[in-house]
Design a protein around this motif. Structure first.
Motif, PDB file in Angstrom:
ATOM      1  N   ARG A 107      -3.892  -4.119   2.096  1.00  0.00           N
ATOM      2  CA  ARG A 107      -3.999  -3.828   0.680  1.00  0.00           C
ATOM      3  C   ARG A 107      -5.473  -3.572   0.388  1.00  0.00           C
ATOM      4  O   ARG A 107      -5.812  -2.790  -0.156  1.00  0.00           O
ATOM      5  N   GLU A 108      -6.178  -4.681   1.121  1.00  0.00           N
ATOM      6  CA  GLU A 108      -7.709  -4.679   0.545  1.00  0.00           C
ATOM      7  C   GLU A 108      -8.653  -3.709   1.215  1.00  0.00           C
ATOM      8  O   GLU A 108      -9.372  -3.079   0.601  1.00  0.00           O
ATOM      9  N   ARG A 109      -8.214  -3.167   2.496  1.00  0.00           N
ATOM     10  CA  ARG A 109      -8.838  -2.122   3.178  1.00  0.00           C
ATOM     11  C   ARG A 109      -8.452  -0.934   2.557  1.00  0.00           C
ATOM     12  O   ARG A 109      -9.327  -0.020   2.337  1.00  0.00           O
ATOM     13  N   HIS A 110      -7.247  -0.835   2.110  1.00  0.00           N
ATOM     14  CA  HIS A 110      -6.765   0.393   1.300  1.00  0.00           C
ATOM     15  C   HIS A 110      -7.772   0.526  -0.019  1.00  0.00           C
ATOM     16  O   HIS A 110      -8.250   1.586  -0.526  1.00  0.00           O
ATOM     17  N   LEU A 111      -7.786  -0.532  -0.701  1.00  0.00           N
ATOM     18  CA  LEU A 111      -8.821  -0.550  -1.888  1.00  0.00           C
ATOM     19  C   LEU A 111     -10.123  -0.274  -1.673  1.00  0.00           C
ATOM     20  O   LEU A 111     -10.892   0.510  -2.217  1.00  0.00           O
ATOM     21  N   GLU A 112     -10.566  -0.762  -0.614  1.00  0.00           N
ATOM     22  CA  GLU A 112     -11.979  -0.463  -0.154  1.00  0.00           C
ATOM     23  C   GLU A 112     -12.221   0.895   0.039  1.00  0.00           C
ATOM     24  O   GLU A 112     -13.150   1.642  -0.472  1.00  0.00           O
ATOM     25  N   MET A 123      -6.043  -8.788   6.076  1.00  0.00           N
ATOM     26  CA  MET A 123      -4.910  -9.376   5.416  1.00  0.00           C
ATOM     27  C   MET A 123      -5.149 -10.795   4.716  1.00  0.00           C
ATOM     28  O   MET A 123      -4.653 -10.931   3.684  1.00  0.00           O
ATOM     29  N   ARG A 124      -5.597 -11.641   5.743  1.00  0.00           N
ATOM     30  CA  ARG A 124      -5.766 -13.015   5.104  1.00  0.00           C
ATOM     31  C   ARG A 124      -6.832 -13.151   4.060  1.00  0.00           C
ATOM     32  O   ARG A 124      -6.814 -14.175   3.588  1.00  0.00           O
ATOM     33  N   HIS A 125      -7.769 -12.347   4.029  1.00  0.00           N
ATOM     34  CA  HIS A 125      -8.628 -12.481   2.998  1.00  0.00           C
ATOM     35  C   HIS A 125      -8.057 -12.339   1.678  1.00  0.00           C
ATOM     36  O   HIS A 125      -8.777 -12.790   0.676  1.00  0.00           O
TER      37      HIS A 125
END
Length: 229
Positions: free
Chosen positions: A95-100, A217-219
């Motif tokens: 999810r966060e990489r997608h946001l990035e 993911m864990r971030h």
């Protein structure tokens, strides 16, 4: 240097500079968790981590997506461009990489339209719909301005690597000299990854950086965070 070559170099240096406002400084691609977990504790650790991310993970994959987006945009293949854009968005592992990558992609296109617009840019961007992640954005904008593909891929990977090092330098932390040593040591990896990406098909896409994907993911649930990814 001819005028067209000078213009291409000027634009690449501008668009992929840390000062180009796509918000890259606020993302670490999971490096923040890797530092917290003890995977990265010094310059040598950071160099090894980033070498893997370049050669076997998001560096290579993003280079492939950029190359295919550039070729589709250069040949006015709107359907092909949309297909590559959708695939690039779908294969982001967290999810966060997608946001990035999606936030940077949108910002890149919006700023290019506002300050560096050209005849075909609006049409190319519209053909992607909402699926414009960062490498797709760089590919279609550079193609719209007729900037050579090989130079674009190499400059893109250099910019991504520099941002990763900047995140690592703040988190480990590292000094300016050690940061530059890491960037120098990664020069052959960036070059080799760019060459592979330029000749790769979409069937060659694949990642083996499982620890980096887990870090991203864990971030998401890391207690104390400086970065958005």
């Amino acid at each position: 240097m001819q005028e067209s070559e000078a213009a291409a170099l000027y634009r690449l240096m501008t668009w992929l500079s840390p000062s180009f406002p796509v918000g890259a400084f606020s993302y670490s691609s999971g490096i923040e968790w890797a530092v917290e977990a003890g995977d990265i504790g010094n310059a040598a650790d950071l160099r090894g981590w980033l070498a893997s991310m370049l050669a076997d993970g998001p560096g290579f994959c993003d280079g492939v997506f950029l190359a295919h987006a550039h070729r589709a945009a250069s040949s006015d293949d709107d359907a092909g461009l949309r297909g590559v854009a959708e695939l690039a968005a779908a294969l982001v592992p967290s999810r966060e990489r997608h946001l990035e990558t999606s936030a940077q992609g949108r910002a890149f296109v919006e700023i290019a339209r506002a300050a560096w617009n050209c005849a075909s840019l609006d049409r190319l961007a519209s053909s992607c719909g909402d699926a414009i992640v960062y490498p797709i954005a760089v590919g279609l904008v550079s193609a719209a301005h007729a900037i050579p593909l090989a130079s674009t891929v190499h400059a893109f990977l250099h910019a991504v690597t520099s941002n990763w090092i900047s995140a690592g330098a703040r988190l480990v932390p590292l000094g300016q000299t050690d940061s530059q040593r890491v960037l120098a040591q990664l020069e052959p990896v960036v070059g080799a990854t760019a060459r592979r990406a330029l000749t790769a098909s979409l069937d060659d896409l694949g990642s083996a950086t499982f620890r980096a994907d887990l870090a991203s993911m864990r971030h998401e649930t890391q207690y104390t965070r400086l970065f958005r990814s």
